[in-house]
Every structure is written in C-alpha cells, then in structure tokens.
Design a protein around this motif. Structure first.
Motif, PDB file in Angstrom:
ATOM      1  N   PHE A 145     -44.045  84.566 -61.919  1.00 22.95           N
ATOM      2  CA  PHE A 145     -42.967  84.867 -62.861  1.00 22.95           C
ATOM      3  C   PHE A 145     -43.572  85.510 -64.099  1.00 22.95           C
ATOM      4  O   PHE A 145     -44.775  85.397 -64.361  1.00 22.95           O
ATOM      5  CB  PHE A 145     -42.172  83.609 -63.230  1.00 22.95           C
ATOM      6  CG  PHE A 145     -43.027  82.486 -63.755  1.00 22.95           C
ATOM      7  CD1 PHE A 145     -43.276  82.351 -65.114  1.00 22.95           C
ATOM      8  CD2 PHE A 145     -43.565  81.537 -62.895  1.00 22.95           C
ATOM      9  CE1 PHE A 145     -44.055  81.326 -65.602  1.00 22.95           C
ATOM     10  CE2 PHE A 145     -44.348  80.503 -63.376  1.00 22.95           C
ATOM     11  CZ  PHE A 145     -44.599  80.394 -64.734  1.00 22.95           C
TER      12      PHE A 145
ATOM     13  N   VAL B 133     -44.253  85.853 -68.045  1.00 22.44           N
ATOM     14  CA  VAL B 133     -44.325  84.990 -69.227  1.00 22.44           C
ATOM     15  C   VAL B 133     -44.493  85.891 -70.445  1.00 22.44           C
ATOM     16  O   VAL B 133     -45.362  86.775 -70.471  1.00 22.44           O
ATOM     17  CB  VAL B 133     -45.477  83.964 -69.118  1.00 22.44           C
ATOM     18  CG1 VAL B 133     -45.123  82.870 -68.137  1.00 22.44           C
ATOM     19  CG2 VAL B 133     -46.788  84.603 -68.688  1.00 22.44           C
TER      20      VAL B 133
ATOM     21  N   GLU C 284     -34.041  89.149 -65.088  1.00 22.78           N
ATOM     22  CA  GLU C 284     -35.203  89.304 -64.239  1.00 22.78           C
ATOM     23  C   GLU C 284     -35.939  90.549 -64.667  1.00 22.78           C
ATOM     24  O   GLU C 284     -35.392  91.422 -65.348  1.00 22.78           O
ATOM     25  CB  GLU C 284     -34.816  89.400 -62.759  1.00 22.78           C
ATOM     26  CG  GLU C 284     -33.951  90.597 -62.418  1.00 22.78           C
ATOM     27  CD  GLU C 284     -33.579  90.631 -60.941  1.00 22.78           C
ATOM     28  OE1 GLU C 284     -33.444  89.561 -60.331  1.00 22.78           O
ATOM     29  OE2 GLU C 284     -33.419  91.750 -60.408  1.00 22.78           O
TER      30      GLU C 284
ATOM     31  N   GLY D 268     -51.974  81.039 -72.382  1.00 23.23           N
ATOM     32  CA  GLY D 268     -50.853  80.423 -73.081  1.00 23.23           C
ATOM     33  C   GLY D 268     -50.975  80.550 -74.585  1.00 23.23           C
ATOM     34  O   GLY D 268     -49.987  80.852 -75.280  1.00 23.23           O
TER      35      GLY D 268
ATOM     36  N   ALA E 180     -48.232  87.453 -66.272  1.00 22.81           N
ATOM     37  CA  ALA E 180     -47.531  86.989 -65.081  1.00 22.81           C
ATOM     38  C   ALA E 180     -48.350  85.856 -64.487  1.00 22.81           C
ATOM     39  O   ALA E 180     -49.570  85.970 -64.361  1.00 22.81           O
ATOM     40  CB  ALA E 180     -47.365  88.120 -64.075  1.00 22.81           C
TER      41      ALA E 180
ATOM     42  N   ALA F 206     -46.193  79.800 -60.194  1.00 19.39           N
ATOM     43  CA  ALA F 206     -45.442  78.658 -60.702  1.00 19.39           C
ATOM     44  C   ALA F 206     -46.301  77.422 -60.953  1.00 19.39           C
ATOM     45  O   ALA F 206     -46.053  76.673 -61.903  1.00 19.39           O
ATOM     46  CB  ALA F 206     -44.313  78.323 -59.729  1.00 19.39           C
TER      47      ALA F 206
ATOM     48  N   GLU G 117     -47.892  76.611 -64.475  1.00 21.77           N
ATOM     49  CA  GLU G 117     -47.067  76.386 -65.656  1.00 21.77           C
ATOM     50  C   GLU G 117     -47.441  75.091 -66.377  1.00 21.77           C
ATOM     51  O   GLU G 117     -47.404  75.017 -67.606  1.00 21.77           O
ATOM     52  CB  GLU G 117     -45.591  76.364 -65.270  1.00 21.77           C
ATOM     53  CG  GLU G 117     -44.667  76.431 -66.467  1.00 21.77           C
ATOM     54  CD  GLU G 117     -43.251  76.821 -66.081  1.00 21.77           C
ATOM     55  OE1 GLU G 117     -42.492  77.187 -66.981  1.00 21.77           O
ATOM     56  OE2 GLU G 117     -42.914  76.748 -64.885  1.00 21.77           O
TER      57      GLU G 117
ATOM     58  N   SER H  46     -48.145  74.247 -70.709  1.00 23.46           N
ATOM     59  CA  SER H  46     -46.995  73.535 -71.275  1.00 23.46           C
ATOM     60  C   SER H  46     -47.084  73.354 -72.785  1.00 23.46           C
ATOM     61  O   SER H  46     -46.068  73.115 -73.447  1.00 23.46           O
ATOM     62  CB  SER H  46     -46.843  72.173 -70.594  1.00 23.46           C
ATOM     63  OG  SER H  46     -48.020  71.402 -70.761  1.00 23.46           O
TER      64      SER H  46
ATOM     65  N   TYR I 254     -43.324  79.905 -74.849  1.00 24.05           N
ATOM     66  CA  TYR I 254     -43.204  81.199 -74.176  1.00 24.05           C
ATOM     67  C   TYR I 254     -41.881  81.238 -73.418  1.00 24.05           C
ATOM     68  O   TYR I 254     -41.240  80.219 -73.172  1.00 24.05           O
ATOM     69  CB  TYR I 254     -44.366  81.437 -73.210  1.00 24.05           C
ATOM     70  CG  TYR I 254     -44.457  80.436 -72.073  1.00 24.05           C
ATOM     71  CD1 TYR I 254     -43.778  80.652 -70.881  1.00 24.05           C
ATOM     72  CD2 TYR I 254     -45.218  79.275 -72.197  1.00 24.05           C
ATOM     73  CE1 TYR I 254     -43.844  79.737 -69.839  1.00 24.05           C
ATOM     74  CE2 TYR I 254     -45.297  78.364 -71.169  1.00 24.05           C
ATOM     75  CZ  TYR I 254     -44.617  78.587 -69.992  1.00 24.05           C
ATOM     76  OH  TYR I 254     -44.666  77.687 -68.973  1.00 24.05           O
TER      77      TYR I 254
ATOM     78  N   ARG J  14     -39.957  82.332 -69.836  1.00 27.07           N
ATOM     79  CA  ARG J  14     -40.256  82.462 -68.405  1.00 27.07           C
ATOM     80  C   ARG J  14     -39.126  83.249 -67.759  1.00 27.07           C
ATOM     81  O   ARG J  14     -37.963  82.857 -67.825  1.00 27.07           O
ATOM     82  CB  ARG J  14     -40.352  81.067 -67.793  1.00 27.07           C
ATOM     83  CG  ARG J  14     -40.681  80.998 -66.311  1.00 27.07           C
ATOM     84  CD  ARG J  14     -40.562  79.534 -65.892  1.00 27.07           C
ATOM     85  NE  ARG J  14     -41.193  79.198 -64.641  1.00 27.07           N
ATOM     86  CZ  ARG J  14     -40.651  79.315 -63.444  1.00 27.07           C
ATOM     87  NH1 ARG J  14     -39.415  79.809 -63.330  1.00 27.07           N
ATOM     88  NH2 ARG J  14     -41.306  78.954 -62.356  1.00 27.07           N
TER      89      ARG J  14
ATOM     90  N   ASP K 238     -40.071  76.900 -57.744  1.00 36.51           N
ATOM     91  CA  ASP K 238     -40.680  78.136 -57.241  1.00 36.51           C
ATOM     92  C   ASP K 238     -41.971  77.909 -56.462  1.00 36.51           C
ATOM     93  O   ASP K 238     -42.815  78.796 -56.340  1.00 36.51           O
ATOM     94  CB  ASP K 238     -40.935  79.133 -58.385  1.00 36.51           C
ATOM     95  CG  ASP K 238     -39.646  79.594 -59.039  1.00 36.51           C
ATOM     96  OD1 ASP K 238     -38.678  79.855 -58.310  1.00 36.51           O
ATOM     97  OD2 ASP K 238     -39.608  79.668 -60.270  1.00 36.51           O
TER      98      ASP K 238
END
Length: 308
Positions: A168, A170, A182, A230, A241, A244, A247, A251, A255, A257, A303
C-alpha cells in the motif's frame, strides 16, 4: 571401574529384594543369570556385596553403598532417556527461526502463542533480519527454518508458500494524495520516494513495480530499515510503499495509508527449508502448528492472506 547399566539394573533388583528368586521374576530372566552377574560385579569391585546364608542374602555395607550409587545412576539414565524421547517427539528443545522483522512482529506471535500451549517445554528463538541474512543463517545451520521472501533461492534450499501481503502507499498526512481512494504506481512519478535498502524484500518489490509501470520517482532516499522510513514519512520528506505486515513496525509514525493499484503488488512469504538436512523434531512440531493455523484460516492482519 566400568560397570554397565545392565549390571547396575540387575544388582539393584537383587539388592532391593534381597532375593535372587524375586529379582529374577521382576526382570523376567533366569535366576542363574542374575547370580553370574552379581558374582562378576563382586570380582570387578573386589568386595563382597551380599552376606549369604542357606535361606537368604543380606546386603553388606559395600552392597548398600553400591545400591545407592546404582539407584542414582539408573534414575539419571531414565530421566535422560525420557528427555530424549520428548525431544524426538518434538515436545522439548529449541526451534530457531530466521525471518524478516515484519514477519517476526506481525505474523509469528499468534503462532508462537499456540505453539507454547502445545509444546510448553520447547523454546522458540527468532533471528530477525533481511531476507539474504535469513537464508544465510538457514544454509549455515544457525537456523532450523526460515520464513522469508524466497525468490531466486540458492541450491540446497526449498520453499513452501505460506502467506502474501499486499503493498500500500504510505504518505505524510498533509500530502495532496493522502486523501485519495486509491493510487497507482504512476502517481509516484515526480515524487521523492523513500526506499529501504537493496537487500530488503520490500525493495525488491518496489523496484519491480516501478519497472513494470515504467515509472521513475523524482528522487530516492534510501533508509536502512522500515522504522527509519516511518520517521522520514512523518517528517514529510517523501512517500513510500510498504507491504501490509510491516505496518506494525511503523506504528509510531503519523502517516496516511492508501490502497495501491495499477499494478496491485503482493509479497509472497515462504517457509524455506534445507534440501539435504533433516528438520529437527522441535522445528517439525513448530511447522505442524503453523500449518494447523493456516488450515483453520486463523485471522491475519489486514491485506495479508494465507496461500497454499
């Protein structure tokens, strides 16, 4: 002196019962065989172990001392053999897993929790690092198994597909694209892209997706690990990118997603095992637990999905 376990077992049975007849019945052997064994012990030790009369035998002081020593040796032997049996059954020991940090943090915890319930005497040791390091640890014997990105495996290793996680986008929360429903890889054109190191399975995926989409970002900042990405995102220094499972490693950062399509990209993770080395019993038990969770469809993070 070199006394065998058989000699000690025979002597202990006779000495406890103070009777050759009773000991022979207990051990299911001929009484004459026990007599010969005891006489051989006395010859080896150079002492008399029993005072004999026509009706019974009694332990001498040396016989009492030998019985105590024999009982300790036999008890230790039984304990060690029981421990070996538990190891061979995968019920004790250590299983060492080489894997990616994201797998260690997000995929393995529920597996280890279930494994501890099933095998409380078996410890789990995790060696986390980049995919290349995981494969090197497996090949060298430092790890029993690896769970990692397994494209282009070296000879001597084999892969069993386990799970896939989807990439995904970020972005910093204030980025103009952060509110999109998207994004495609083409939307990264002209952006400052934050990439992880070349030895990462994440980098292999993003490089492939950019090549397939024929897109080049305006610039690339390379970070050593996901948590650094991050921090750079939170500071508004670019976009990235990520699959999943990573992530959880980001944390701490603020950001946005956004689903990433055109093309959608999945990272396949596999259990990797040596071709020419037997998997130790504790590791086989761990793999059974892992397969059991997959077969029952144990929930995975968003995901992420099990694969066959």
């Amino acid at each position: 002196m070199d006394l065998s376990l058989r000699q000690l077992r025979v002597y202990a049975a006779v000495a406890r019962a103070e009777s050759f007849t009773a000991a022979a019945a207990e051990l299911h052997v001929a009484q004459s065989s026990l007599s010969r064994t005891v006489l051989e012990l006395e010859r080896q030790l150079g002492v008399r172990l029993f005072d004999r009369t026509t009706r019974r035998i009694r332990r001498t002081p040396e016989g009492r001392e030998l019985l105590e020593a024999a009982e300790r040796v036999l008890a230790a032997h039984r304990a060690e053999m029981a421990g070996l049996q538990r190891y061979l059954a995968g019920e004790r020991g250590v299983v060492t897993i080489a894997t990616l940090p994201s797998v260690a943090a997000a995929l393995l915890p529920p597996v280890i929790a279930r494994f501890r319930e099933q095998r409380p005497q078996t410890a789990v040791r995790i060696l986390d690092g980049m995919s290349e390091a995981a494969l090197e640890r497996l090949a060298s014997g430092a790890a029993d198994l690896a769970i990692t990105f397994a494209d282009g495996l070296p000879d001597g290793l084999r892969a069993q597909p386990l799970a896939e996680d989807r990439f995904f986008a970020v972005l910093p929360p204030a980025h103009p694209l952060a509110g999109a429903a998207e994004l495609g890889w083409g939307d990264f054109s002209g952006e400052q892209f934050i990439a992880v190191g070349a030895d990462s399975s994440v980098r292999a995926g993003t490089d492939r997706a950019f090549a397939e989409a024929a897109v080049r970002p305006a610039g690339v900042t390379e970070a050593g690990n996901v948590s650094t990405v991050g921090g750079l995102l939170a500071a508004g220094l670019g976009v990235s990118a990520m699959p999943a499972l990573v992530e959880v490693l980001m944390s701490f950062a603020d950001y946005a997603r956004v689903p990433l399509v055109r093309p959608a990209l999945d990272r396949r993770l596999s259990v990797v095992l040596p071709r020419d080395r037997r998997v130790p019993p504790p590791a086989r038990s761990f793999l059974d637990c892992l397969r059991g969770l997959r077969e029952e469809g144990h929930p995975l993070p968003a995901d992420v999905r099990w694969v066959d």
